[in-house]
Scaffold this motif. Structure first.
Motif, PDB file in Angstrom:
ATOM      1  N   GLY A  62      12.879  51.805   0.641  1.00 57.67           N
ATOM      2  CA  GLY A  62      13.293  53.078   0.752  1.00 57.67           C
ATOM      3  C   GLY A  62      14.654  53.552   1.955  1.00 57.67           C
ATOM      4  N   ALA A  63      14.916  52.652   2.579  1.00 60.67           N
ATOM      5  CA  ALA A  63      16.629  53.293   2.918  1.00 60.67           C
ATOM      6  C   ALA A  63      17.508  53.361   2.093  1.00 60.67           C
ATOM      7  N   LEU A  64      17.286  52.327   0.346  1.00 60.06           N
ATOM      8  CA  LEU A  64      18.144  52.685  -0.782  1.00 60.06           C
ATOM      9  C   LEU A  64      17.704  54.032  -1.318  1.00 60.06           C
ATOM     10  N   LEU A  65      16.737  54.622  -1.229  1.00 62.60           N
ATOM     11  CA  LEU A  65      16.710  55.294  -1.908  1.00 62.60           C
ATOM     12  C   LEU A  65      16.574  56.885  -1.337  1.00 62.60           C
ATOM     13  N   SER A  66      17.017  56.546  -0.053  1.00 66.54           N
ATOM     14  CA  SER A  66      16.748  58.010   0.871  1.00 66.54           C
ATOM     15  C   SER A  66      18.710  58.257   1.108  1.00 66.54           C
ATOM     16  N   SER A  67      19.338  56.826   1.058  1.00 66.46           N
ATOM     17  CA  SER A  67      21.033  57.043   1.596  1.00 66.46           C
ATOM     18  C   SER A  67      21.572  58.626   0.705  1.00 66.46           C
ATOM     19  N   ILE A  68      22.450  58.617   1.242  1.00 68.31           N
ATOM     20  CA  ILE A  68      23.390  60.051   0.308  1.00 68.31           C
ATOM     21  C   ILE A  68      24.100  59.546  -0.917  1.00 68.31           C
ATOM     22  N   GLN A  69      23.913  58.353  -1.302  1.00 66.63           N
ATOM     23  CA  GLN A  69      24.201  57.730  -2.896  1.00 66.63           C
ATOM     24  C   GLN A  69      24.440  56.015  -3.024  1.00 66.63           C
ATOM     25  N   ILE A  70      23.935  55.874  -4.223  1.00 68.85           N
ATOM     26  CA  ILE A  70      23.583  54.891  -4.315  1.00 68.85           C
ATOM     27  C   ILE A  70      24.169  54.380  -5.376  1.00 68.85           C
ATOM     28  N   SER A  71      24.604  52.584  -5.199  1.00 69.48           N
ATOM     29  CA  SER A  71      26.151  52.248  -6.377  1.00 69.48           C
ATOM     30  C   SER A  71      25.417  50.810  -6.697  1.00 69.48           C
ATOM     31  N   GLN A  72      25.853  50.136  -7.422  1.00 65.23           N
ATOM     32  CA  GLN A  72      25.259  48.599  -8.006  1.00 65.23           C
ATOM     33  C   GLN A  72      25.581  47.562  -6.489  1.00 65.23           C
ATOM     34  N   GLU A  73      26.394  47.941  -6.074  1.00 60.66           N
ATOM     35  CA  GLU A  73      27.031  47.501  -4.465  1.00 60.66           C
ATOM     36  C   GLU A  73      25.476  47.254  -3.495  1.00 60.66           C
ATOM     37  N   SER A  74      25.011  48.879  -3.716  1.00 59.38           N
ATOM     38  CA  SER A  74      24.297  49.325  -2.352  1.00 59.38           C
ATOM     39  C   SER A  74      22.891  48.606  -2.809  1.00 59.38           C
ATOM     40  N   ILE A  75      23.197  48.604  -4.328  1.00 59.43           N
ATOM     41  CA  ILE A  75      21.239  47.544  -4.450  1.00 59.43           C
ATOM     42  C   ILE A  75      21.769  46.786  -4.074  1.00 59.43           C
ATOM     43  N   LEU A  76      22.571  45.882  -4.777  1.00 53.22           N
ATOM     44  CA  LEU A  76      22.560  44.679  -4.680  1.00 53.22           C
ATOM     45  C   LEU A  76      22.232  43.958  -2.917  1.00 53.22           C
ATOM     46  N   LYS A  77      22.829  44.780  -1.766  1.00 52.26           N
ATOM     47  CA  LYS A  77      22.818  44.502  -0.390  1.00 52.26           C
ATOM     48  C   LYS A  77      21.420  44.157  -0.154  1.00 52.26           C
ATOM     49  N   LYS A  78      20.518  45.055  -0.675  1.00 56.43           N
ATOM     50  CA  LYS A  78      19.235  45.959  -0.465  1.00 56.43           C
ATOM     51  C   LYS A  78      17.698  44.847  -1.536  1.00 56.43           C
ATOM     52  N   CYS A  79      19.008  43.703  -2.035  1.00 54.62           N
ATOM     53  CA  CYS A  79      17.835  42.495  -3.289  1.00 54.62           C
ATOM     54  C   CYS A  79      17.484  42.114  -2.062  1.00 54.62           C
ATOM     55  N   ILE A  80      16.587  41.296  -2.274  1.00 50.87           N
ATOM     56  CA  ILE A  80      15.883  40.372  -1.400  1.00 50.87           C
ATOM     57  C   ILE A  80      15.526  38.969  -2.388  1.00 50.87           C
ATOM     58  N   PRO A  81      17.281  38.065  -2.001  1.00 55.25           N
ATOM     59  CA  PRO A  81      16.735  36.565  -3.244  1.00 55.25           C
ATOM     60  C   PRO A  81      15.218  36.144  -2.926  1.00 55.25           C
ATOM     61  N   VAL A  82      14.476  35.304  -4.076  1.00 55.01           N
ATOM     62  CA  VAL A  82      13.415  34.721  -4.256  1.00 55.01           C
ATOM     63  C   VAL A  82      13.760  33.045  -3.434  1.00 55.01           C
ATOM     64  N   PRO A  83      13.485  32.566  -2.269  1.00 55.66           N
ATOM     65  CA  PRO A  83      13.413  31.539  -2.415  1.00 55.66           C
ATOM     66  C   PRO A  83      12.767  30.047  -3.561  1.00 55.66           C
ATOM     67  N   ASN A  84      14.003  29.835  -3.804  1.00 57.70           N
ATOM     68  CA  ASN A  84      14.019  28.234  -4.820  1.00 57.70           C
ATOM     69  C   ASN A  84      14.299  28.403  -6.188  1.00 57.70           C
ATOM     70  N   THR A  85      14.716  30.264  -6.281  1.00 56.12           N
ATOM     71  CA  THR A  85      15.399  30.504  -7.646  1.00 56.12           C
ATOM     72  C   THR A  85      16.512  30.919  -7.511  1.00 56.12           C
ATOM     73  N   LYS A  86      17.588  30.819  -8.751  1.00 61.14           N
ATOM     74  CA  LYS A  86      18.572  31.181  -9.011  1.00 61.14           C
ATOM     75  C   LYS A  86      18.612  32.951  -9.838  1.00 61.14           C
ATOM     76  N   ASN A  87      17.964  33.379 -10.141  1.00 63.33           N
ATOM     77  CA  ASN A  87      18.134  34.447 -10.594  1.00 63.33           C
ATOM     78  C   ASN A  87      16.953  35.904 -10.633  1.00 63.33           C
ATOM     79  N   LEU A  88      15.917  35.490  -9.683  1.00 64.49           N
ATOM     80  CA  LEU A  88      15.619  36.713  -9.662  1.00 64.49           C
ATOM     81  C   LEU A  88      15.150  37.043  -7.955  1.00 64.49           C
TER      82      LEU A  88
END
Length: 273
Positions: A62-88
């Motif tokens: 929600g914070a990402l979608l309502s931000s002034i602008q989004i970028s690849q960097e801002s998306i990656l900061k909001k991504c929550i890594p799934v434990p015990n996985t490398k690429n999810l």
């Protein structure tokens, strides 16, 4: 493997959207594909029901979608890594958030998000809200995805839901005729034939699994199903995955490998003679 980048998973309430979204994401990650799972439902944020012990650090969709602008960097900061996985990883609204937590956003923001996501992962899986008509992100996913999986639970409430909801997807851009329909959480005593006939026949099914139900209740959906009684579900899931991600070239290649395996023992037997 087909170049499907965005897969939207939608269906009537309690049809297993989040469950299937996670299982498909897991299978793709096992094949060394990078995956971002977008949990789009703002009405009942799912992240703490599937990853209850994972620290989120204000990583809100929600914070990402309502931000002034989004970028690849801002998306990656909001991504929550799934434990015990490398690429999810997961993008989700957080526990306690709702439609009024953040400022409204427009269709252009949804388009920007999906364009940027395509450059960040091999596949984007979107767990849509059933109430897409009130949720711009889910509606955008249904329009912009490469493929939509439509889950249908084998009960009369599903018929009522789709009779009310499908007319709202009547515009050509939603491409409803090409949805992959899946009868979900099927038990032997359920009227699956009646429901299937009502929707013009449904080729894909996902059986009820007691082990899967336990995973839902215990927040362990990111784990693999190992019970022998879950073999039927696992086979059906793989069949669906083949339908989604493997094209004719892949199928032909798999058949050639099978033929090669069959020929080798035959030749060995002949040489011994």
């Amino acid at each position: 493997m087909k170049n499907n980048k965005i897969i939207a998973i939608w269906g009537n309430p309690n049809s297993g959207k989040t469950t299937l979204s996670i299982k498909i994401s897991n299978e793709l990650a096992k094949k060394n594909k990078s995956v971002i799972l977008v949990m789009a439902d703002p009405y009942a944020p799912a992240i703490h029901t599937v990853l209850p012990f994972t620290e989120t650090k204000e990583q809100s969709l929600g914070a990402l979608l309502s931000s002034i602008q989004i970028s690849q960097e801002s998306i990656l900061k909001k991504c929550i890594p799934v434990p015990n996985t490398k690429n999810l990883s997961v993008l989700s609204y957080l526990h306690g958030e709702n439609l009024r937590t953040y400022a409204d956003y427009g269709k252009e923001r949804v388009l920007d998000l999906f364009i940027l996501l395509k450059h960040l992962a091999d596949h984007i899986i979107v767990d849509c809200s059933s109430q897409f008509h009130h949720d711009l992100l889910s509606r955008g996913a249904l329009e912009l995805s490469d493929q939509v999986i439509r889950l249908i639970s084998p009960d009369l409430k599903a018929i009522s839901f789709y009779d009310a909801s499908l007319p709202l997807l009547g515009e050509r851009k939603y491409n409803v005729a090409n949805h992959i329909t899946v009868l979900s959480n099927v038990k032997p005593e359920m009227p699956k034939d009646i429901i299937g006939n009502r929707f013009g026949g449904i080729k894909n099914e996902l059986d009820y699994s007691e082990e899967l139900e336990r995973q839902v209740l215990e927040a362990r959906l990111f784990e693999t199903l190992t019970d022998k009684k879950s073999q039927g579900y696992n086979k059906q899931l793989q069949s669906l995955m083949d339908n989604l991600f493997f094209g004719e070239d892949d199928h032909e290649e798999k058949e050639k490998k099978k033929e090669k395996k069959l020929k080798i023992p035959f030749l060995k037997k002949g040489s011994d003679a």
